[in-house]
Design a protein around this motif. Structure first.
Motif, PDB file in Angstrom:
ATOM      1  N   LEU A 139      -0.414   7.847   9.623  1.00 31.77           N
ATOM      2  CA  LEU A 139       0.211   6.794   8.152  1.00 31.77           C
ATOM      3  C   LEU A 139      -0.485   6.597   8.093  1.00 31.77           C
ATOM      4  O   LEU A 139      -1.433   5.825   8.434  1.00 31.77           O
ATOM      5  N   VAL A 140      -1.469   6.781   7.146  1.00 33.97           N
ATOM      6  CA  VAL A 140      -2.543   6.138   6.553  1.00 33.97           C
ATOM      7  C   VAL A 140      -2.437   6.177   4.904  1.00 33.97           C
ATOM      8  O   VAL A 140      -1.470   6.605   4.361  1.00 33.97           O
ATOM      9  N   SER A 141      -3.111   4.869   4.661  1.00 35.33           N
ATOM     10  CA  SER A 141      -3.334   4.346   2.882  1.00 35.33           C
ATOM     11  C   SER A 141      -4.056   5.527   2.764  1.00 35.33           C
ATOM     12  O   SER A 141      -4.753   6.382   2.708  1.00 35.33           O
ATOM     13  N   VAL A 142      -3.841   5.270   1.158  1.00 35.48           N
ATOM     14  CA  VAL A 142      -4.561   7.036   0.234  1.00 35.48           C
ATOM     15  C   VAL A 142      -5.603   6.421   0.078  1.00 35.48           C
ATOM     16  O   VAL A 142      -6.866   7.562   0.463  1.00 35.48           O
ATOM     17  N   LYS A 143      -6.605   4.917   0.391  1.00 33.83           N
ATOM     18  CA  LYS A 143      -7.789   5.167   0.196  1.00 33.83           C
ATOM     19  C   LYS A 143      -8.339   5.668   1.329  1.00 33.83           C
ATOM     20  O   LYS A 143      -9.422   6.150   1.055  1.00 33.83           O
ATOM     21  N   SER A 144      -8.360   6.204   2.381  1.00 31.68           N
ATOM     22  CA  SER A 144      -8.078   6.597   3.906  1.00 31.68           C
ATOM     23  C   SER A 144      -7.950   8.030   3.713  1.00 31.68           C
ATOM     24  O   SER A 144      -8.295   8.752   4.809  1.00 31.68           O
ATOM     25  N   LEU A 145      -7.036   8.920   2.819  1.00 35.82           N
ATOM     26  CA  LEU A 145      -6.840  10.172   2.819  1.00 35.82           C
ATOM     27  C   LEU A 145      -7.795  10.788   2.964  1.00 35.82           C
ATOM     28  O   LEU A 145      -7.715  11.991   4.052  1.00 35.82           O
ATOM     29  N   SER A 146      -9.157  10.566   2.051  1.00 35.65           N
ATOM     30  CA  SER A 146      -9.834  11.630   2.139  1.00 35.65           C
ATOM     31  C   SER A 146     -10.878  11.980   3.564  1.00 35.65           C
ATOM     32  O   SER A 146     -10.867  12.981   3.981  1.00 35.65           O
ATOM     33  N   MET A 147     -10.936  10.887   3.825  1.00 37.07           N
ATOM     34  CA  MET A 147     -12.046  10.937   5.801  1.00 37.07           C
ATOM     35  C   MET A 147     -10.996  11.187   6.505  1.00 37.07           C
ATOM     36  O   MET A 147     -11.006  11.777   7.280  1.00 37.07           O
ATOM     37  N   ALA A 148      -9.079  10.474   6.702  1.00 35.76           N
ATOM     38  CA  ALA A 148      -8.305  10.837   7.599  1.00 35.76           C
ATOM     39  C   ALA A 148      -8.512  12.874   7.986  1.00 35.76           C
ATOM     40  O   ALA A 148      -8.594  13.185   8.296  1.00 35.76           O
ATOM     41  N   GLN A 149      -8.329  13.301   6.180  1.00 34.48           N
ATOM     42  CA  GLN A 149      -8.118  14.904   6.362  1.00 34.48           C
ATOM     43  C   GLN A 149      -9.349  15.950   7.004  1.00 34.48           C
ATOM     44  O   GLN A 149      -9.178  16.399   8.068  1.00 34.48           O
ATOM     45  N   GLU A 150     -10.728  14.699   6.634  1.00 38.99           N
ATOM     46  CA  GLU A 150     -11.611  15.374   7.731  1.00 38.99           C
ATOM     47  C   GLU A 150     -11.832  15.519   9.008  1.00 38.99           C
ATOM     48  O   GLU A 150     -11.756  16.373   9.629  1.00 38.99           O
ATOM     49  N   LYS A 151     -10.790  14.312   9.342  1.00 37.20           N
ATOM     50  CA  LYS A 151     -11.693  13.906  11.018  1.00 37.20           C
ATOM     51  C   LYS A 151     -10.182  14.721  11.344  1.00 37.20           C
ATOM     52  O   LYS A 151      -9.977  15.334  12.932  1.00 37.20           O
ATOM     53  N   VAL A 201       4.191  10.987   0.687  1.00 40.66           N
ATOM     54  CA  VAL A 201       3.707   9.783   0.337  1.00 40.66           C
ATOM     55  C   VAL A 201       4.682   9.019  -0.041  1.00 40.66           C
ATOM     56  O   VAL A 201       6.084   8.604  -0.263  1.00 40.66           O
ATOM     57  N   PHE A 202       4.570   7.713   0.479  1.00 39.41           N
ATOM     58  CA  PHE A 202       5.654   6.602   0.787  1.00 39.41           C
ATOM     59  C   PHE A 202       4.790   5.393  -0.283  1.00 39.41           C
ATOM     60  O   PHE A 202       3.602   4.613   0.215  1.00 39.41           O
ATOM     61  N   SER A 203       5.131   4.874  -0.747  1.00 43.64           N
ATOM     62  CA  SER A 203       4.791   3.948  -1.643  1.00 43.64           C
ATOM     63  C   SER A 203       5.685   2.593  -1.606  1.00 43.64           C
ATOM     64  O   SER A 203       5.698   1.672  -2.182  1.00 43.64           O
ATOM     65  N   ASN A 204       6.529   2.390  -1.502  1.00 40.94           N
ATOM     66  CA  ASN A 204       7.974   1.397  -1.105  1.00 40.94           C
ATOM     67  C   ASN A 204       8.002   1.108   0.665  1.00 40.94           C
ATOM     68  O   ASN A 204       9.021   1.017   0.852  1.00 40.94           O
ATOM     69  N   GLY A 205       7.363   1.469   1.468  1.00 42.89           N
ATOM     70  CA  GLY A 205       7.504   1.067   3.314  1.00 42.89           C
ATOM     71  C   GLY A 205       7.903   2.399   2.793  1.00 42.89           C
ATOM     72  O   GLY A 205       8.493   3.363   2.576  1.00 42.89           O
ATOM     73  N   VAL A 206       8.185   2.281   4.559  1.00 40.17           N
ATOM     74  CA  VAL A 206       8.808   4.174   5.672  1.00 40.17           C
ATOM     75  C   VAL A 206      10.121   3.747   4.954  1.00 40.17           C
ATOM     76  O   VAL A 206      10.682   2.860   5.526  1.00 40.17           O
ATOM     77  N   GLU A 225       0.871  -1.436  -0.375  1.00 36.02           N
ATOM     78  CA  GLU A 225      -0.580  -0.221  -0.308  1.00 36.02           C
ATOM     79  C   GLU A 225       1.243   0.824   0.158  1.00 36.02           C
ATOM     80  O   GLU A 225       1.417   1.485   0.742  1.00 36.02           O
ATOM     81  N   THR A 226       0.518   2.321  -0.976  1.00 38.84           N
ATOM     82  CA  THR A 226       0.894   3.437  -0.457  1.00 38.84           C
ATOM     83  C   THR A 226       0.484   4.432   0.629  1.00 38.84           C
ATOM     84  O   THR A 226      -1.106   4.259   0.884  1.00 38.84           O
ATOM     85  N   MET A 227       1.259   4.547   1.329  1.00 39.69           N
ATOM     86  CA  MET A 227       0.776   5.434   2.598  1.00 39.69           C
ATOM     87  C   MET A 227       0.912   7.205   2.780  1.00 39.69           C
ATOM     88  O   MET A 227       2.340   7.023   1.962  1.00 39.69           O
ATOM     89  N   VAL A 228       0.880   7.622   3.660  1.00 39.30           N
ATOM     90  CA  VAL A 228       0.425   8.671   3.617  1.00 39.30           C
ATOM     91  C   VAL A 228       0.948   9.683   4.593  1.00 39.30           C
ATOM     92  O   VAL A 228       0.378   9.122   5.800  1.00 39.30           O
ATOM     93  N   TYR A 229       1.791  10.632   5.014  1.00 41.29           N
ATOM     94  CA  TYR A 229       2.144  11.223   6.505  1.00 41.29           C
ATOM     95  C   TYR A 229       0.831  12.281   6.767  1.00 41.29           C
ATOM     96  O   TYR A 229       0.790  13.661   5.802  1.00 41.29           O
ATOM     97  N   ILE A 230       0.334  12.277   7.556  1.00 43.32           N
ATOM     98  CA  ILE A 230      -1.333  13.217   7.903  1.00 43.32           C
ATOM     99  C   ILE A 230      -0.400  14.453   8.634  1.00 43.32           C
ATOM    100  O   ILE A 230      -1.125  15.058   9.180  1.00 43.32           O
TER     101      ILE A 230
END
Length: 106
Positions: free
Chosen positions: A71-83, A48-53, A31-36
């Motif tokens: 660190l959240v998955s790209v799929k969860s980014l939108s929801m995490a930003q709102e939260k 954005v980290f696509s090959n691990g941390v 998974e590609t992860m994003v640091y929020i």
């Protein structure tokens, strides 16, 4: 492997720490992860980290485990930003704690 080593390995891999559930889907290695979290000297917010941390972030997470929970998955980014904007949400609380720990590092 001791429990402490297991936790260190999970944090280094970018998986969300089980101690605080941020309601983001757990990460897999592919998974590609994003640091929020708040910006760090070497890691701006929304990196954005696509090959691990990377090792430099893993070291920061080792020192301040709360960062790994931002660190959240790209799929969860939108929801995490709102939260992040909702006072009292877990993401908001984690961000505030991380900001206190990081201070003015950027």
């Amino acid at each position: 492997m001791t429990e402490e080593n297991k936790v260190k390995k999970e944090r280094a891999s970018g998986k969300v720490d089980a101690q605080i559930d941020v309601k983001a889907e757990p990460a897999t290695k592919a998974e590609t992860m994003v640091y929020i979290g708040p910006g760090l000297a070497l890691v701006p917010q929304f990196s954005v980290f696509s090959n691990g941390v990377p090792s430099y972030l893993a070291r920061e997470i080792e020192k301040r485990p709360v960062l790994g929970q931002l660190l959240v998955s790209v799929k969860s980014l939108s929801m995490a930003q709102e939260k992040l904007k909702v006072i009292g949400s877990k993401e908001y609380v984690l961000y505030q704690e991380a900001q206190k720990q990081v201070g003015s590092e950027t």
